[in-house]
Enzyme design. Structure first.
Site, PDB file in Angstrom:
ATOM      1  N   THR A 189       0.508   8.156  -6.500  1.00 52.01           N
ATOM      2  CA  THR A 189      -0.484   9.211  -6.729  1.00 52.01           C
ATOM      3  C   THR A 189      -0.506  10.181  -5.555  1.00 52.01           C
ATOM      4  O   THR A 189      -0.483  11.403  -5.726  1.00 52.01           O
ATOM      5  CB  THR A 189      -1.883   8.617  -6.962  1.00 52.01           C
ATOM      6  OG1 THR A 189      -1.879   7.870  -8.187  1.00 52.01           O
ATOM      7  CG2 THR A 189      -2.938   9.713  -7.051  1.00 52.01           C
TER       8      THR A 189
ATOM      9  N   GLN B 186       8.243   4.367 -12.740  1.00 50.74           N
ATOM     10  CA  GLN B 186       8.586   3.321 -13.699  1.00 50.74           C
ATOM     11  C   GLN B 186      10.083   3.016 -13.751  1.00 50.74           C
ATOM     12  O   GLN B 186      10.476   1.992 -14.311  1.00 50.74           O
ATOM     13  CB  GLN B 186       8.089   3.707 -15.095  1.00 50.74           C
ATOM     14  CG  GLN B 186       6.582   3.738 -15.237  1.00 50.74           C
ATOM     15  CD  GLN B 186       5.939   2.361 -15.089  1.00 50.74           C
ATOM     16  OE1 GLN B 186       6.601   1.333 -15.171  1.00 50.74           O
ATOM     17  NE2 GLN B 186       4.635   2.345 -14.876  1.00 50.74           N
TER      18      GLN B 186
ATOM     19  N   SER C 247       6.498   3.921  -6.095  1.00 48.98           N
ATOM     20  CA  SER C 247       5.396   3.063  -5.679  1.00 48.98           C
ATOM     21  C   SER C 247       5.872   1.625  -5.604  1.00 48.98           C
ATOM     22  O   SER C 247       6.510   1.122  -6.538  1.00 48.98           O
ATOM     23  CB  SER C 247       4.230   3.176  -6.672  1.00 48.98           C
ATOM     24  OG  SER C 247       3.134   2.375  -6.266  1.00 48.98           O
TER      25      SER C 247
ATOM     26  N   HIS D 177       4.357  -1.334  -5.773  1.00 50.95           N
ATOM     27  CA  HIS D 177       3.826  -2.398  -6.625  1.00 50.95           C
ATOM     28  C   HIS D 177       4.387  -2.376  -8.044  1.00 50.95           C
ATOM     29  O   HIS D 177       4.131  -3.293  -8.825  1.00 50.95           O
ATOM     30  CB  HIS D 177       2.286  -2.368  -6.650  1.00 50.95           C
ATOM     31  CG  HIS D 177       1.685  -1.333  -7.541  1.00 50.95           C
ATOM     32  ND1 HIS D 177       1.153  -1.637  -8.774  1.00 50.95           N
ATOM     33  CD2 HIS D 177       1.499   0.001  -7.367  1.00 50.95           C
ATOM     34  CE1 HIS D 177       0.658  -0.537  -9.324  1.00 50.95           C
ATOM     35  NE2 HIS D 177       0.865   0.464  -8.487  1.00 50.95           N
TER      36      HIS D 177
ATOM     37  N   THR E 112      -2.212   6.376  10.907  1.00 53.45           N
ATOM     38  CA  THR E 112      -1.439   5.206  11.313  1.00 53.45           C
ATOM     39  C   THR E 112      -0.794   4.546  10.104  1.00 53.45           C
ATOM     40  O   THR E 112      -1.430   4.331   9.078  1.00 53.45           O
ATOM     41  CB  THR E 112      -2.351   4.191  12.036  1.00 53.45           C
ATOM     42  OG1 THR E 112      -2.945   4.819  13.166  1.00 53.45           O
ATOM     43  CG2 THR E 112      -1.566   2.976  12.479  1.00 53.45           C
TER      44      THR E 112
ATOM     45  N   CYS F 130      -3.970   3.366 -15.723  1.00 49.05           N
ATOM     46  CA  CYS F 130      -4.848   4.307 -15.028  1.00 49.05           C
ATOM     47  C   CYS F 130      -5.810   5.010 -15.978  1.00 49.05           C
ATOM     48  O   CYS F 130      -6.692   5.734 -15.557  1.00 49.05           O
ATOM     49  CB  CYS F 130      -4.013   5.338 -14.278  1.00 49.05           C
ATOM     50  SG  CYS F 130      -2.947   4.613 -13.007  1.00 49.05           S
TER      51      CYS F 130
END
Length: 413
Positions: free
Chosen positions: A81, A190, A210, A212, A248, A335
């Site tokens: 995102t 995806q 991403s 995950h 950070t 989402c």
């Protein structure tokens, strides 16, 4: 609860498009950076330098995954995102633009469509291109939509709801042949670790991913920015990530992403062959359960996703009943699945509200077994048959006359 209640005797997770379990190797790689290796990568003392080395090692692994020409083209983010927002906003309003034109599609993930709507509110023009009944955008339509004011084209590589692959490489080639200065961005979330993703072959300027979604941790992702491409940072106030992303670094997450990328490269052939075999096994459902239809393209697709219209069975009821039997599925994007609106992706493909409300997404991964698929098929057939017996047609709605479910040869079993 509609239908008979059953106590789940096992759990079969078929919602890999929403998130994936962390690979044990990834978890082990992260653990030192959640304990002894706690240094700040910006520090120059030994603990800081050790952690900096780990971050740069992960950057190299992600660059290798994408076949990027240089690790410096990888910018770590909090997820896709943020990466998608950085790409689109960084090429437009954050770069000082007051107006301009953006091209995208009607089937993008909400994080892309949402930022495009925001830009529209700020005075930018946005063209959302349609897709065909198999969820594919026509590359020529992108070319036709280009104007002198176009700043960026954003087309996802693989749709999160149907698994359909988009012709991103051809789109990039056509766009660059006419307007070399227009940036081409793809949300590849995806597609990673399921199909080859090579930024050289794709020809894109910007690519988001991403961790995950391919067995890494939540809360970390990356944006590929091709060398020579200039976009403005989304987050300011620090020198991190070559000045492109202040704050950070999430060291443990970045190390996890790097390890997930390493595993994806190492095991790609074995894993993808497994996913294709599972897909072939799953698609028996179309033959064994009447009045079913696959939503999406049969050839240009991920090996790990099947979105199925189960005519006459409400998708939320199917999801709930399967959940009671231990089977985890989705009715669309994780989402937006809290919404009672029909899937914007399925509606863009031409499905009626009824067909969209009868559609369920099944997505599997490398930890899914043949037995898991067989159990899911058995339980799905039982649940859908039961729901069809007790559900009145008016409880779901009536298909539009142009609904592809009722086109001759459309695939209704």
């Amino acid at each position: 609860m509609t239908g008979a209640t059953k106590v789940a005797v096992r759990e079969v997770y078929l919602d890999y498009n929403a998130t994936t379990p962390i690979d044990p190797e990834v978890r082990e790689a992260m653990l030192p950076f959640l304990s002894d290796e706690f240094g700040n990568p910006s520090s120059v003392h030994p603990p800081g330098r050790r952690v900096r080395k780990a971050v740069e090692n992960a950057r190299e692994k992600v660059a290798r995954l994408l076949n990027a020409s240089d690790p410096s083209e990888i910018v770590f983010t909090s997820g896709a995102t943020e990466a998608n927002n950085m790409a689109i906003l960084g090429a437009t309003i954050l770069a000082g633009r007051k107006a301009g034109h953006i091209i995208t599609t009607q089937i993008e993930h909400p994080c892309v469509l949402g930022v495009c709507r925001f830009l529209e509110e700020q005075g930018f023009q946005v063209t959302c291109l349609p897709v065909d009944r198999q969820c594919r955008v026509d590359p020529e339509s992108v070319l036709e939509a280009l104007t002198d004011d176009t700043l960026i084209v954003s087309v996802m590589l693989a749709n999160n709801e149907t698994g359909t692959l988009q012709p991103v490489a051809e789109i990039a080639r056509l766009v660059k042949s006419k307007r070399p200065d227009v940036l081409v961005h793809t949300d590849a979330v995806q597609a990673i670790a399921k199909v080859p993703v090579d930024v050289q072959e794709l020809g894109v300027d910007l690519l988001a991913l991403s961790a995950h979604k391919f067995y890494g941790p939540k809360g970390v992702g990356a944006l590929f920015i091709r060398k020579g491409v200039e976009i403005a940072p989304l987050l300011r106030g620090g020198h991190q990530e070559h000045g492109m992303r202040a704050g950070t670094e999430n060291v443990a997450g970045i190390v996890g992403l790097g390890k997930a990328a390493e595993i994806a490269v190492r095991d790609f052939e074995v894993v993808t062959n497994h996913l294709w075999n599972l897909r072939k096994r799953f698609l028996r459902l179309l033959d064994e359960l009447p009045m079913t239809r696959l939503n999406g393209h049969r050839k240009h697709t991920l090996p790990s996703t099947a979105n199925v219209c189960l005519l006459g069975a409400d998708a939320l009821a199917v999801q709930a009943n399967l959940g009671q039997r231990g089977i985890c599925v989705s009715v669309g994007s994780a989402c937006s699945s809290g919404s009672l609106k029909p899937s914007h992706v399925l509606r863009a493909m031409g499905l009626s509200e009824m067909a969209a409300f009868c559609s369920v997404r099944f997505s599997w991964g490398k930890f899914t077994t043949d037995d898991d698929i067989d159990y899911a098929l058995e339980q799905t057939k039982e649940v859908v048959t039961l729901l069809r017996e007790i559900t009145l047609p008016e409880e779901i709605g009536v298909c539009d006359e142009n609904c592809p479910c009722f086109f001759e040869g459309a695939g209704v079993a």
